[in-house]
Design a protein around this motif. Structure first.
Motif: not given
Length: 288
Positions: A119-134
């Motif tokens: 989870e990070k906080n950016g200009r537009t608010g809280d954001m959840l970064f999810v990395t999917v590995r395939s």
């Protein structure tokens, strides 16, 4: 921010740990030929041909019933979709490594899992970064690995203002360049090829009135494909390809794809730029 008062996005995904999933597809040469036609290339692909990066995105279609799509056109529910309120999804970039080319006509296995979640906080608010590995496997061996970075945020659906880039494009300085001009039919066809029903790419009233964009949004993966095609057009095939989406481009925006190979020709720096050099997508690759 709707749905998140008194809580962070991480509170909503506490305990959410989806397990890996396996999909199987046969890489249809006709589908690859459709992508070539969409990109304006006079190629007819056949079984046994190698598939260049990142054309694998047109396979392993996810096609839920229409009734299971959300208001934005994305699936309302999905194995790797985090359970956050008023969820909005953005594709942020990817890192792809290939040890051998995927071969058209071959049975292919794709095994996907969540590699990280932050989870990070950016200009537009809280954001959840999810990395999917395939991992993509042919003949029992992993031949391609991809980490896709996806960003999720909660949003009430209120339109947000976006500025268009300058229509004036500075003179090119990179040794390899291209200036694609995607139009509405191309965006629609690319959406269909990649099973992407997100309305920002084909529904102008939704894109402008709900999402606040000035026009239809050019797909981030399409811009990345333009970069990879420019690199591949100079006689070599990419072995690795990574990119980061920095800001969107819209239908009618004038942009240039640029590529600068290193001194020995083994790697290349890539970008999609507008105006006096504003970078919308940055990337790099290594040749096989």
């Amino acid at each position: 921010m709707a749905g998140t008062t008194g809580s962070s996005l991480s509170d909503h995904v506490d305990g959410w740990r989806p397990g890996p999933i396996t999909q199987v597809d046969t890489l249809d040469a006709a589908q690859a030929t459709r992508l070539a036609a969409t990109l304006g290339l006079s190629e007819t692909l056949a079984d046994g041909d190698p598939l260049r990066l990142p054309w694998h995105w047109i396979f392993f279609s996810e096609w839920p019933p229409t009734a299971e799509l959300g208001a934005d056109g994305h699936p309302a529910h999905g194995h790797f979709l985090p359970p956050i309120p008023d969820r909005r999804r953005m594709f942020a970039g990817a890192r792809i490594t290939s040890t051998a080319a995927l071969i058209l006509g071959e049975r292919t296995e794709k095994v996907s899992s969540v590699a990280s979640m932050t989870e990070k906080n950016g200009r537009t608010g809280d954001m959840l970064f999810v990395t999917v590995r395939s991992e993509y496997r042919q003949g029992g061996a992993v031949v391609l690995t991809e980490d896709q970075d996806l960003v999720y945020r909660s949003d009430s659906g209120d339109a947000r203002p976006f500025d268009r880039p300058s229509p004036d494009l500075a003179d090119a300085t990179a040794p390899w360049t291209a200036e694609p001009t995607p139009d509405t039919p191309l965006l629609f066809r690319y959406s269909a090829l990649t099973s992407n029903a997100h309305r920002i790419h084909y529904d102008r009233p939704y894109a402008t009135g709900v999402e606040g964009y000035p026009d239809l949004v050019v797909h981030g993966p399409l811009l990345a494909t333009y970069m990879a095609e420019l690199a591949n057009a100079h006689g070599k095939s990419l072995r690795t390809f990574s990119f980061r989406l920095r800001s969107p481009l819209f239908l009618g925006d004038r942009f240039r794809v640029e590529a600068t190979p290193d001194d020995d020709g083994g790697a290349v720096e890539l970008a999609v730029v507008t105006g006096q050099g504003t970078v919308h997508v940055s990337g790099k690759g290594e040749f096989a």
